[in-house]
Every structure is written in structure tokens, then in C-alpha cells.
Design a protein around this motif. Structure first.
Motif, PDB file in Angstrom:
ATOM      1  N   LEU A   1      -0.404   2.167  -7.800  1.00 31.33           N
ATOM      2  CA  LEU A   1      -0.964   2.937  -6.687  1.00 31.33           C
ATOM      3  C   LEU A   1      -1.926   2.092  -5.861  1.00 31.33           C
ATOM      4  N   ASP A   2      -2.602   1.151  -6.496  1.00 34.64           N
ATOM      5  CA  ASP A   2      -3.486   0.252  -5.739  1.00 34.64           C
ATOM      6  C   ASP A   2      -2.689  -0.507  -4.683  1.00 34.64           C
ATOM      7  N   GLU A   3      -1.547  -1.033  -5.089  1.00 37.14           N
ATOM      8  CA  GLU A   3      -0.701  -1.776  -4.159  1.00 37.14           C
ATOM      9  C   GLU A   3      -0.161  -0.854  -3.075  1.00 37.14           C
ATOM     10  N   LEU A   4       0.258   0.338  -3.467  1.00 40.01           N
ATOM     11  CA  LEU A   4       0.809   1.277  -2.489  1.00 40.01           C
ATOM     12  C   LEU A   4      -0.231   1.645  -1.434  1.00 40.01           C
ATOM     13  N   VAL A   5      -1.459   1.919  -1.866  1.00 39.13           N
ATOM     14  CA  VAL A   5      -2.511   2.302  -0.921  1.00 39.13           C
ATOM     15  C   VAL A   5      -2.784   1.176   0.071  1.00 39.13           C
ATOM     16  N   THR A   6      -2.822  -0.052  -0.425  1.00 36.34           N
ATOM     17  CA  THR A   6      -3.098  -1.199   0.447  1.00 36.34           C
ATOM     18  C   THR A   6      -2.020  -1.353   1.517  1.00 36.34           C
ATOM     19  N   ILE A   7      -0.761  -1.256   1.101  1.00 36.21           N
ATOM     20  CA  ILE A   7       0.341  -1.398   2.058  1.00 36.21           C
ATOM     21  C   ILE A   7       0.390  -0.194   2.996  1.00 36.21           C
TER      22      ILE A   7
END
Length: 213
Positions: A26-32
Motif C-alpha cells: 500500500l505504501d507503493e500504491l499511495v506514492t504512485i
């Protein structure tokens, strides 16, 4: 552009006509997602919305998925996530930074869902008089006395539904076995087996309660 090169690279993978990458956290998803919203890449946002409600994310952190969806006004995804939060003790789950960015209105709707479904589910915990145990229940001075296993089941089920208003736990075999054991009656286990249709109907009625914001 203030975005990290790695974020932009992942973002462009969604833009170009190549298979979309799978987001692993989810960290990666939020950033993108933040970058996609900033540059108004609508196709990328659509793809990320689908990945946001993937089974892994919903199972591991439904409250955070709800927060991310609410923050970005993803109504459908927020509804899906709200249903999955019912399976956790929402008020004792770890806090995430994403909760800081949602409105009090969004969080209140989730709170009301949990509270109302919990109360409605507990109100359905009623046993008909034809569910009996050959040893510990029956008429008592003209009044119906429920089996001892039901009293134990009702007590434990109310405690469980107060924190997780779903049927995932209370109709499991280990939970029913605990009710039979806690009754202290040697015939209550058989009574539970005989009551399978009643328990199945009760489970369905709880499952049919409203389950999303």
C-alpha cells in the motif's frame, strides 16, 4: 517534478501500452497514486483503484484501504473496504498515517456501520422453543428453558459481535465447541448438531444485515 525517479518509472509503466505492474504494498500504491492524481493520468488512477481493493490489501489492512479510498473520493472502493473492516477489531487496530487525511464524516460513517451492525446482529440472537437439549432444557413450571449451550453461545457471541460484527467466528466449529464445553452438559454437543438448521438460518440473517457504509 518532485517525485522520485523510481516512482515516475513505475507510473510510466502504467501509461505506456505494456502490461501494468503489480503493486506489492500500500505504501507503493499511495506514492504512485499521488503522482497519477497530480498529473491527471486517469487511466493509471483507474488501474490503481482496482489494485487497491485486491484481496491481499483488503485482508491485511482493510482500514487503511478504506482511508486511502475515502481520501481520494473513491466511493465504491470505500464501500468494499468498509465491509472488510467488519472482520477486525477496528478500535484496536494499528493507526496509519492515511487516517489523518480522511474527514470526520468518513470515519463517523464507518463507526456507525460497526455500531449499528453489532447491535442489530446481537438483537437477532434468539432461540426458538423447539431447539432443546435432552438433558438440560425443556419446560420449567410452564416456561421454556433454553439449552445451556445456547446461554454460553449467546454470551460469547455478543462479546465477539461487539468488536467484529460478522459471522466469521461465531459459527465456526471451534467456537461452537467452546459453547458446548462451557455449558457443562454432556448432551449439549448433540443438541448443537441437531440445531444445524436453526444455526444456518441465524447465520444467514446476520449475513443479510447491511454491511457497507
Amino acid at each position: 517534478m518532485s517525485e522520485l525517479g523510481s516512482t515516475l518509472q513505475r507510473l510510466l509503466h502504467f501509461v505506456y501500452p505494456v502490461p501494468h505492474p503489480t503493486i506489492s504494498s500500500l505504501d507503493e500504491l499511495v506514492t504512485i497514486l499521488e503522482a497519477a492524481v497530480k498529473y491527471e493520468f486517469l487511466g493509471v488512477i483507474t488501474s490503481l483503484r482496482k489494485q487497491l481493493i485486491s484481496p491481499d490489501f483488503l485482508s491485511n489492512d482493510p482500514t487503511r484501504v478504506f482511508a486511502i479510498a475515502s481520501r481520494n473520493d473513491f466511493d465504491y472502493e470505500a464501500q468494499v473496504a468498509s465491509r472488510h473492516t467488519l472482520s477486525i477489531d477496528m478500535f484496536n487496530c494499528p493507526l496509519s498515517d492515511d487516517l489523518r487525511f480522511i474527514t470526520a464524516h468518513s470515519y463517523h460513517r464507518l463507526f456507525v456501520l460497526h455500531k449499528k451492525r453489532s447491535a442489530d446482529a446481537q438483537a437477532l440472537l434468539k432461540i426458538p422453543e423447539d431447539v432443546k437439549c435432552l438433558q438440560c432444557s425443556g419446560p420449567y413450571y410452564g416456561a421454556f428453558v433454553p439449552p445451556k449451550w445456547w446461554k454460553e453461545f449467546e454470551r460469547m457471541a455478543k462479546a465477539e459481535l461487539a468488536t467484529r460484527p460478522t459471522t466469521d467466528v461465531i459459527f465456526s466449529m471451534p467456537f461452537l465447541a467452546r459453547a458446548a464445553e462451557g455449558s457443562g452438559c454432556p448432551r449439549c454437543a448433540g443438541s448443537i448438531l441437531d440445531a444445524h438448521q436453526f444455526l444456518s438460518d441465524l447465520k444467514r440473517r446476520i449475513d443479510d444485515l447491511p454491511s457497507t457504509i
